[in-house]
Design an enzyme around this catalytic site. Structure first.
Site, PDB file in Angstrom:
ATOM      1  N   ARG A  18       0.854  -1.185   0.000  1.00 37.39           N
ATOM      2  CA  ARG A  18       0.000   0.000   0.000  1.00 37.39           C
ATOM      3  C   ARG A  18       0.892   1.237   0.000  1.00 37.39           C
ATOM      4  NH1 ARG A  18      -3.688  -2.923  -1.320  1.00 37.39           N
ATOM      5  NH2 ARG A  18      -5.533  -3.445  -0.081  1.00 37.39           N
ATOM      6  N   THR A  19       0.347   2.338  -0.494  1.00 39.05           N
ATOM      7  CA  THR A  19       1.047   3.612  -0.415  1.00 39.05           C
ATOM      8  C   THR A  19       1.135   4.031   1.047  1.00 39.05           C
ATOM      9  OG1 THR A  19       0.203   4.282  -2.580  1.00 39.05           O
ATOM     10  CG2 THR A  19       1.044   6.024  -1.141  1.00 39.05           C
ATOM     11  N   THR A  20       2.336   4.319   1.499  1.00 39.49           N
ATOM     12  CA  THR A  20       2.520   4.692   2.905  1.00 39.49           C
ATOM     13  C   THR A  20       2.772   6.183   3.097  1.00 39.49           C
ATOM     14  OG1 THR A  20       4.878   4.129   2.743  1.00 39.49           O
ATOM     15  CG2 THR A  20       3.386   2.411   3.529  1.00 39.49           C
ATOM     16  N   GLN A  21       3.072   6.893   2.024  1.00 40.70           N
ATOM     17  CA  GLN A  21       3.238   8.339   2.130  1.00 40.70           C
ATOM     18  C   GLN A  21       3.051   8.969   0.761  1.00 40.70           C
ATOM     19  OE1 GLN A  21       7.206   9.021   3.564  1.00 40.70           O
ATOM     20  NE2 GLN A  21       8.151   8.666   1.600  1.00 40.70           N
ATOM     21  N   TYR A 125      -4.569  10.135  -0.058  1.00 49.08           N
ATOM     22  CA  TYR A 125      -3.860  11.124   0.769  1.00 49.08           C
ATOM     23  C   TYR A 125      -4.230  12.549   0.354  1.00 49.08           C
ATOM     24  CZ  TYR A 125      -1.006   7.433   2.808  1.00 49.08           C
ATOM     25  OH  TYR A 125      -0.586   6.320   3.492  1.00 49.08           O
TER      26      TYR A 125
END
Length: 239
Positions: A18-21, A125
């Site tokens: 998963r995208t973490t930032q 995000y």
């Protein structure tokens, strides 16, 4: 072909990621209600980390003739959100029943989208600002949604660093019945302050308004700045 099959098999064997930032991000979006509707402003910078990489990015998008959406945060996630909204407006057009999503409906829809992605531990995000004109109540509509799906409706909204630097200025000077020129001057004043203080912004802006006449998003423009303040020249000055 065999190499592609092998590569696909190897990728499937890896743990799901998963995208973490966020990677390419936009800074603050400011919006207020005024006498005729809603006005929103954002700069045109998308930063790659600390690099001012993309300097002509529009982070305010028209949804329909009565609503706009602005976004801070990951720009690719905002592009995905715009695609979802475009699919909805295309579906409305195909139905040809004269109905159109209201700003409050768009606000509610986006809150569900953000919450759904958050519950999958794969959030978008973004901090979103939804502005529009409520034709039934004949007044502006302004709301916000964060990456967790938390949502609220307010007369003044700021995202990013603007929550700290611009929101106090907006609270001090905003009035729901202010004229358009005063609303524009207030937003430009706040954006100038953010340009001085936020290293992830740029002196190039898009400003948009939603009124009974529809949506208008102006072309990018710059604001005059002043860099010879005494405190700018000498931060340790004692008066």
């Amino acid at each position: 072909m065999e190499l592609l099959i092998q590569a696909d098999a190897q990728s499937r064997a890896q743990p799901r990621s998963r995208t973490t930032q966020p990677i390419v991000t936009g800074a603050s979006v400011l919006a207020i209600t005024y006498k005729d509707g809603v006005m929103m402003i954002s700069d045109t910078l998308a930063s790659y980390g600390s690099m001012a990489r993309y300097k002509s990015v529009q982070r305010i998008a028209k949804v329909n003739d009565g609503a706009i959406v602005g976004a801070s945060g990951e720009f690719s996630d905002f592009q995905y959100i715009k695609d979802l909204l475009e699919d909805l407006t295309d579906e409305e057009f195909d139905m040809d029943d004269g109905c159109e999503m209201s700003p409050s409906q768009i606000h509610s829809y986006l809150s569900r989208v953000m919450y759904n992605r958050r519950t999958k531990v794969n959030p978008l995000y973004n901090q979103l600002v939804i502005g529009g004109y409520d034709a039934k109540k004949k007044t502006g509509y302004l709301g916000a949604v964060d990456m967790y799906g938390s949502t609220f409706k307010e007369n003044i909204v700021a995202t990013g660093y603007g929550m700290y630097m611009a929101l106090p200025l907006l609270r001090k000077s905003h009035s729901p019945d202010m004229e358009e020129k005063d609303a524009r001057a207030l937003l430009e004043k706040c954006m100038t302050v953010l340009f001085y203080r936020d290293c992830r912004t740029i002196n190039k802006y898009n400003i948009a308004k939603v009124t009974a006449s529809g949506v208008e998003i102006a072309k990018p423009y710059s604001l005059p700045t002043k860099w010879d303040f005494k405190r700018f020249v000498n931060p340790h000055l004692k008066e």
